[in-house]
Design a protein around this motif. Structure first.
Motif, PDB file in Angstrom:
ATOM      1  N   ARG A  60       0.759  -1.035  -0.032  1.00  0.00           N
ATOM      2  CA  ARG A  60       0.068   0.052  -0.023  1.00  0.00           C
ATOM      3  C   ARG A  60       0.915   1.335   0.010  1.00  0.00           C
ATOM      4  NH1 ARG A  60      -0.090  -2.717   4.306  1.00  0.00           N
ATOM      5  NH2 ARG A  60      -2.080  -3.956   3.546  1.00  0.00           N
ATOM      6  N   ARG A  61       0.367   2.361   0.089  1.00  0.00           N
ATOM      7  CA  ARG A  61       0.841   3.644  -0.009  1.00  0.00           C
ATOM      8  C   ARG A  61       1.374   3.953   1.473  1.00  0.00           C
ATOM      9  NH1 ARG A  61       1.354   5.696  -4.973  1.00  0.00           N
ATOM     10  NH2 ARG A  61      -0.568   5.226  -6.204  1.00  0.00           N
ATOM     11  N   SER A  67      -0.971  -2.024  -7.684  1.00  0.00           N
ATOM     12  CA  SER A  67      -0.976  -1.415  -8.941  1.00  0.00           C
ATOM     13  C   SER A  67      -0.366  -2.221 -10.111  1.00  0.00           C
ATOM     14  CB  SER A  67      -0.193  -0.098  -8.700  1.00  0.00           C
ATOM     15  OG  SER A  67       1.398  -0.467  -8.367  1.00  0.00           O
ATOM     16  N   ARG A  68       0.524  -3.240  -9.606  1.00  0.00           N
ATOM     17  CA  ARG A  68       1.022  -4.061 -10.582  1.00  0.00           C
ATOM     18  C   ARG A  68       0.720  -5.449 -10.782  1.00  0.00           C
ATOM     19  NH1 ARG A  68       7.594  -2.945 -10.839  1.00  0.00           N
ATOM     20  NH2 ARG A  68       7.123  -4.064 -12.878  1.00  0.00           N
ATOM     21  N   PRO A  94      -7.815  -5.983  -6.375  1.00  0.00           N
ATOM     22  CA  PRO A  94      -6.534  -5.481  -6.156  1.00  0.00           C
ATOM     23  C   PRO A  94      -6.199  -5.660  -4.515  1.00  0.00           C
ATOM     24  CG  PRO A  94      -7.298  -4.146  -7.907  1.00  0.00           C
ATOM     25  CD  PRO A  94      -8.252  -5.004  -7.499  1.00  0.00           C
TER      26      PRO A  94
END
Length: 425
Positions: free
Chosen positions: A77-78, A92-93, A381
Motif C-alpha cells: 500500500r502507499r 498497482s502491478r 487488487p
C-alpha cells in the motif's frame, strides 16, 4: 491490514493473520524502543559521554526500522496514504505480476524436458499397479467409475439416444444395399457346403414334429374329398398322406443326394446369383428391408430394448455386489497385477504416459500457465494484496526487525569509526 472479516477466513488464514499482527507489534515495539533509547541517550549524553555511542546506535536503529517499514509497506500500500512513486507495488502491478508468474511457471515448470525427466524418474506403472491390485482400491475405482457411468446414463436423453440408434441403424444397416453382399455371402456358404448342416437340422426338426403330431393330418386331405366317398376311405387317405410324409423325410435324411436336397441346393444357388445380379430380386429384398425397419413395432422394440438395457445397467451399477461391479473390480485387480509384474507392460505404459504428458505440455503449456495469469487478473487488487500479505507478511516483518538491529549496529559502527578517524567529533 484485513478488510476481510476473520469469520470469512479459513482457519489457516486466521492463524496467519494472528501471527502477522504479532510480528507487526514486535517490529513496531523495536522501533519505539529505539526511539526511547535515542531520547534518553540524547538528553544525558552531555553528562555521560559514552551515551553518545548509545544515541548513535539508537539513531541508526530508528533509521533502519523506518527504512524497512517503508520498503515493506510500499509493497502492499502507499505509506501513510501519500502518493509516493513506486509504492503500492502489488495492487498497482497485480496484472503484470500475474503475467510474470505465469511466464515463469510456463518456462521453468512446463518445459518438455522437465516433465519427461520427472516422469522418467517415477515408476508410474509399477506404483499404480501396486496400488490397484489391492481389492479395496480396485473396488474404489470401480465405484467411482460406476458413479460416473450412472451420471452419464441419467444425463442422456432417452429420445436422443433412440434417435441416435435409429440414425446409426439407418446409416449403416438400412441405407447400404443388402442384395450383393448377401448373395456373395450365400454363394460362399454353398461352395463350402456349410448349409448342409442347416438342411439336416431342418429335416430332423420336421421329422420330429411329424412323429409328434400325427393327429394334425386328420382331415387334412379327406375333408376335400367328395361327400359320396365312404368315411373309411377318408381315414385311409389321411393315414397314407401322413405315412408318405414320414417316408419322404426319412428318405431325405438317409440320402445325401436326395432330389429334395439337390433342389434346395439349386434354389439357394439361384437365390445367391439373383441377389447379386437380378434387379427384381434385389428390389424385393430392399422393399422387405425398408418395410421391416419402418415398422412402428420395430421402433417400439428398439426403444424397449434401450430402456431395458439402461435400467439393467443402472441397477447393476448401483449395487456394489452386482456381477458387473464384481467383475469390474476383478478386472482392475488383474490389470494392477500385470502392471506390477510385467516389465514390458510397465515400459509401454510409462512411455505412453510420458509421451502423452509431454505432448500436452508442448501443445497446451501456454493455456495451462494462462490459468495463473487469468486468475490473478480477476482478483480484486485489495483482496490480492491481503492474500499475498497473509502468505509472506509475517516473514517481511522480520525484515523490519532485522533492519532495526542492523541499523543500530551500522550507526554504532559509523559513529565509532568517525570518532576514531576524526578526534573531537
Amino acid at each position: 491490514m484485513a478488510r476481510t472479516p476473520m469469520a470469512q477466513l479459513s482457519p489457516a488464514d486466521q492463524e496467519r493473520l494472528r501471527a502477522l499482527r504479532r510480528m507487526k507489534a514486535v517490529a513496531l515495539g523495536a522501533l519505539v524502543f529505539m526511539a526511547v533509547v535515542f531520547v534518553l541517550a540524547f538528553a544525558f549524553q552531555e553528562r555521560m559521554g559514552w551515551l553518545a555511542y548509545v544515541r548513535a546506535a539508537a539513531e541508526g536503529g530508528m533509521v533502519g526500522a523506518l527504512a524497512d517499514w517503508f520498503a515493506v509497506t510500499a509493497l502492499f500500500r502507499r505509506p501513510l496514504g501519500l502518493p509516493i512513486p513506486h509504492t503500492a507495488i502489488i495492487p498497482s502491478r497485480k496484472d503484470e505480476i500475474g503475467r510474470t508468474l505465469g511466464e515463469f511457471v510456463e518456462t521453468n515448470f512446463l518445459a518438455a524436458d522437465v516433465v519427461r525427466t520427472k516422469l522418467a524418474s517415477t515408476a508410474i506403472a509399477r506404483r499404480a499397479g501396486e496400488w490397484l491390485r489391492e481389492r479395496p482400491h480396485a473396488e474404489r475405482i470401480g465405484a467411482e467409475g460406476a458413479t460416473i457411468a450412472t451420471a452419464v446414463l441419467n444425463a442422456l436423453s432417452d429420445d436422443d439416444v433412440r434417435d441416435l440408434i435409429a440414425d446409426l441403424a439407418r446409416e449403416h444397416l438400412v441405407a447400404p444395399e443388402w442384395g450383393p453382399p448377401a448373395g456373395t455371402w450365400l454363394e460362399k456358404i454353398i461352395e463350402a457346403e456349410a448349409h448342409h448342416g442347416a438342411v439336416d437340422l431342418a429335416v430332423e426338426s420336421i421329422g420330429r414334429w411329424l412323429e409328434a403330431n400325427a393327429e394334425s393330418f386328420t382331415g387334412l386331405v379327406s375333408r376335400r374329398l367328395p361327400g359320396w366317398v365312404p368315411k373309411l376311405a377318408h381315414r385311409f387317405v389321411d393315414d397314407t398322406v401322413y405315412n408318405e410324409a414320414i417316408k419322404f423325410i426319412h428318405a431325405v435324411q438317409a440320402d445325401p443326394r436326395h432330389p429334395a436336397r439337390i433342389a434346395i441346393d439349386g434354389y439357394l444357388s439361384r437365390l445367391a446369383d439373383n441377389l447379386q445380379h437380378d434387379p427384381a430380386t434385389r428390389e424385393k429384398l430392399e422393399n422387405a428391408k425398408a418395410s421391416l425397419f419402418d415398422s412402428p413395432r420395430v421402433g417400439a422394440l428398439a426403444a424397449e430394448a434401450w430402456n431395458t438395457a439402461k435400467n439393467g445397467l443402472l441397477t447393476a451399477l448401483a449395487d456394489p455386489e452386482s456381477a458387473l461391479r464384481r467383475r469390474a473390480a476383478s478386472a482392475l485387480q488383474e490389470v494392477g497385477e500385470r502392471l506390477t509384474t510385467d516389465a514390458a507392460l510397465q515400459h509401454r505404459v510409462d512411455t505412453w504416459v510420458s509421451d502423452a504428458a509431454v505432448f500436452l505440455v508442448d501443445r497446451y503449456r501456454h493455456d495451462i500457465a494462462s490459468i495463473i495469469t487469468d486468475t490473478v487478473e480477476r482478483w480484486d487488487p485489495a483482496e490480492t494484496t491481503e492474500k499475498i500479505e497473509l502468505m509472506v507478511g509475517r516473514d517481511l516483518q522480520y525484515i523490519r526487525l532485522n533492519g532495526t538491529f542492523v541499523g543500530a549496529l551500522a550507526g554504532l559502527a559509523i559513529f565509532t569509526i568517525a570518532h576514531a578517524l576524526i578526534p573531537g567529533v
